[in-house]
Design a protein around this motif. Structure first.
Motif, PDB file in Angstrom:
ATOM      1  N   LEU A 154      35.677  41.127 -42.992  1.00 43.10           N
ATOM      2  CA  LEU A 154      34.482  41.072 -42.479  1.00 43.10           C
ATOM      3  C   LEU A 154      34.779  41.710 -41.127  1.00 43.10           C
ATOM      4  O   LEU A 154      33.825  42.458 -40.617  1.00 43.10           O
ATOM      5  N   VAL A 158      33.980  45.165 -42.060  1.00 40.08           N
ATOM      6  CA  VAL A 158      32.428  45.498 -41.978  1.00 40.08           C
ATOM      7  C   VAL A 158      32.118  45.776 -40.403  1.00 40.08           C
ATOM      8  O   VAL A 158      30.936  46.240 -40.106  1.00 40.08           O
ATOM      9  N   PHE A 210      24.123  44.664 -46.888  1.00 36.23           N
ATOM     10  CA  PHE A 210      24.790  46.182 -46.180  1.00 36.23           C
ATOM     11  C   PHE A 210      23.910  47.028 -45.936  1.00 36.23           C
ATOM     12  O   PHE A 210      24.027  47.786 -44.943  1.00 36.23           O
ATOM     13  N   PHE A 226      33.617  50.349 -42.546  1.00 32.92           N
ATOM     14  CA  PHE A 226      32.343  50.350 -42.875  1.00 32.92           C
ATOM     15  C   PHE A 226      31.763  51.625 -41.920  1.00 32.92           C
ATOM     16  O   PHE A 226      31.364  52.709 -42.606  1.00 32.92           O
ATOM     17  N   MET A 249      31.469  49.616 -50.314  1.00 32.70           N
ATOM     18  CA  MET A 249      31.603  48.222 -49.320  1.00 32.70           C
ATOM     19  C   MET A 249      31.702  47.060 -50.248  1.00 32.70           C
ATOM     20  O   MET A 249      32.573  46.119 -49.789  1.00 32.70           O
ATOM     21  N   LEU A 253      35.351  45.370 -50.356  1.00 33.51           N
ATOM     22  CA  LEU A 253      35.393  43.724 -49.645  1.00 33.51           C
ATOM     23  C   LEU A 253      35.855  42.764 -50.786  1.00 33.51           C
ATOM     24  O   LEU A 253      36.538  41.885 -50.189  1.00 33.51           O
TER      25      LEU A 253
END
Length: 446
Positions: A154, A158, A210, A226, A249, A253
């Motif tokens: 994350l 992300v 997302f 990301f 993504m 992930l």
């Protein structure tokens, strides 16, 4: 003479896989696979998840299917049957020019400079997590690794801050999406019950997550994956659409924390059972001022342990394809449209390639032995051909970073008679979470 008429070809035969076979393959993959091969040969057909699956064994079959020089075998429709509703249009669900186009764009997010950048982003979070393990009662390393790798994914992938409840929710969604792919009932049930329904609901929540974050990520950028995917272009200036970014993504992930968790768990288990190797790896980590985040030169013993742990427990135990036209494997006819699978998990336990294959022996990969060179595809944990894992170098960097920090901070052990119980329902999972005795090293530097 047509392929079908060739007298040299045999039909792939085998039992219609029922619950008994499914349970045996999941709980005893090596012994039951050996029994099936002895009885039915190197290619046989099983009934699994609503399809006839042609199972092909050995590195020659793996090379034929996954290097795919004749462009007979397709990845997208095979994976789509199992996980398409939950991870649709992930990279391994694409083929041919479309796959190549997406891979070229995505490759820019996995270069060496990017790996170093991800390592810098990851390191403070990794150290904070491991410091908190000092107070954990009854530590179960797989569960702790899963929380750690999700947190790192994350942060590095992300770049979005979540509280503990949100992280648990995201983790639960990925678990539901992955396990839905092996559901026996492969349709939604009334009331949203069952793995399939839970997987669909999880996919919808991940998409919302997302999509809500995407506009700011496109606008503000950043150093996480990301942001890199939002900005990535190929040599012709082509970039990903919003839908592409969301699909990639979700898939990346999942891959970044599930398969890495499996690898870390397998390595930690083997190092707990083999304290000499744990000590050897620790000595190298203590002597290294900082591990090389791209290469392996600074931590050669840990690299050997990682390869041997991947051999013993391949993170993706079986990989499917579909034959786009009639072909043959090892003298067996494979009809057009048939599902074909070969298993890195069982192939990497093949005594014809790996002497004493159940034994943990990292020196197999050392320069003076190199058992993995017995066949160009003896070692299959990252796949092969155009669909070879695009994140393999990121995964290696992350695994080395985690184990390096763990080795310098802790020692860990399991009872001498302990054996890790693995569930192969989807990806390999330790059913007991890998309980260990985790001890803070005395005299360690802070």
């Amino acid at each position: 003479m047509t392929l079908t008429d060739s007298p040299a070809l045999r039909e792939a035969t085998g039992p219609r896989l029922g619950l008994a076979h499914l349970l045996r393959l999941r709980s005893h993959p090596d012994t039951h696979t050996a029994w099936l091969r002895e009885r039915y040969g190197e290619v046989y057909t099983l009934r699994v998840f609503g399809v006839d699956m042609h199972v092909a064994h050995g590195p020659d079959a793996f090379e034929q299917v996954f290097v795919n020089r004749d462009k007979v075998f397709a990845s997208g429709p095979a994976w789509s049957h199992f996980i398409g509703p939950f991870f649709h249009r992930g990279l391994m669900l694409l083929d041919a020019e479309e796959h190549l186009h997406h891979r070229r764009i995505m490759q820019h997010a996995f270069g060496q400079d990017e790996l170093r950048r991800y390592h810098r982003l990851m390191l403070p979070h990794l150290r904070r997590h491991l410091a908190a393990w000092e107070g954990v009662e009854n530590p179960r390393l797989q569960q702790m690794f899963k929380a750690l790798t999700l947190d790192l994914a994350l942060e590095v992938f992300v770049g979005v801050d979540l509280d503990d409840a949100q992280r648990r929710a995201v983790n639960r969604d990925f678990v539901d999406a992955v396990r839905a792919g092996t559901a026996v009932v492969r349709r939604p049930l009334p009331g949203g019950v069952g793995p399939w329904s839970r997987g669909l609901a999880a996919r919808a929540r991940l998409e919302r997550f997302f999509r809500e974050a995407l506009p700011a990520k496109r606008r503000e950028g950043g150093e996480d994956l990301f942001a890199r995917l939002c900005a990535a272009t190929d040599d012709h200036g082509n970039e990903f659409s919003d839908d592409d970014v969301v699909d990639h993504m979700i898939f990346l992930l999942m891959a970044a924390h599930d398969t890495t968790t499996t690898t870390l768990t397998s390595m930690a288990y083997q190092l707990a059972r083999h304290p000499r190797w744990q000590d050897r790896c620790r000595e190298e980590s203590l002597a290294a001022p900082e591990p090389d985040v791209v290469g392996t030169a600074d931590l050669p013993s840990l690299d050997l342990v990682m390869k041997e742990s991947l051999r013993l427990c391949a993170p993706v135990p079986s990989i499917p394809r579909i034959a786009t036209r009639e072909t043959s494997i090892g003298g067996y006819r494979i009809p057009a449209g048939a599902f074909v699978t070969t298993s890195p998990y069982t192939n990497q336990h093949d005594a014809a390639i790996w002497p004493d294959p159940q034994r943990f022996d990292p020196e197999r990969f050392a320069p003076h032995r190199r058992e993995d060179k017995a066949h160009r595809l003896a070692f299959q944990s990252f796949g092969a051909g155009v669909h070879k894992c695009i994140g393999m170098h990121f995964a290696g960097m992350q695994v080395r970073a985690v184990l390096h920090e763990l080795l310098t901070r802790y020692t860990w052990s399991v009872p001498p008679d302990y054996r890790l119980p693995i569930d192969l329902t989807a990806l390999p999972v330790a059913t007991d979470g890998l309980p260990v005795r985790l001890v803070v090293r005395t005299g360690r530097s802070t």
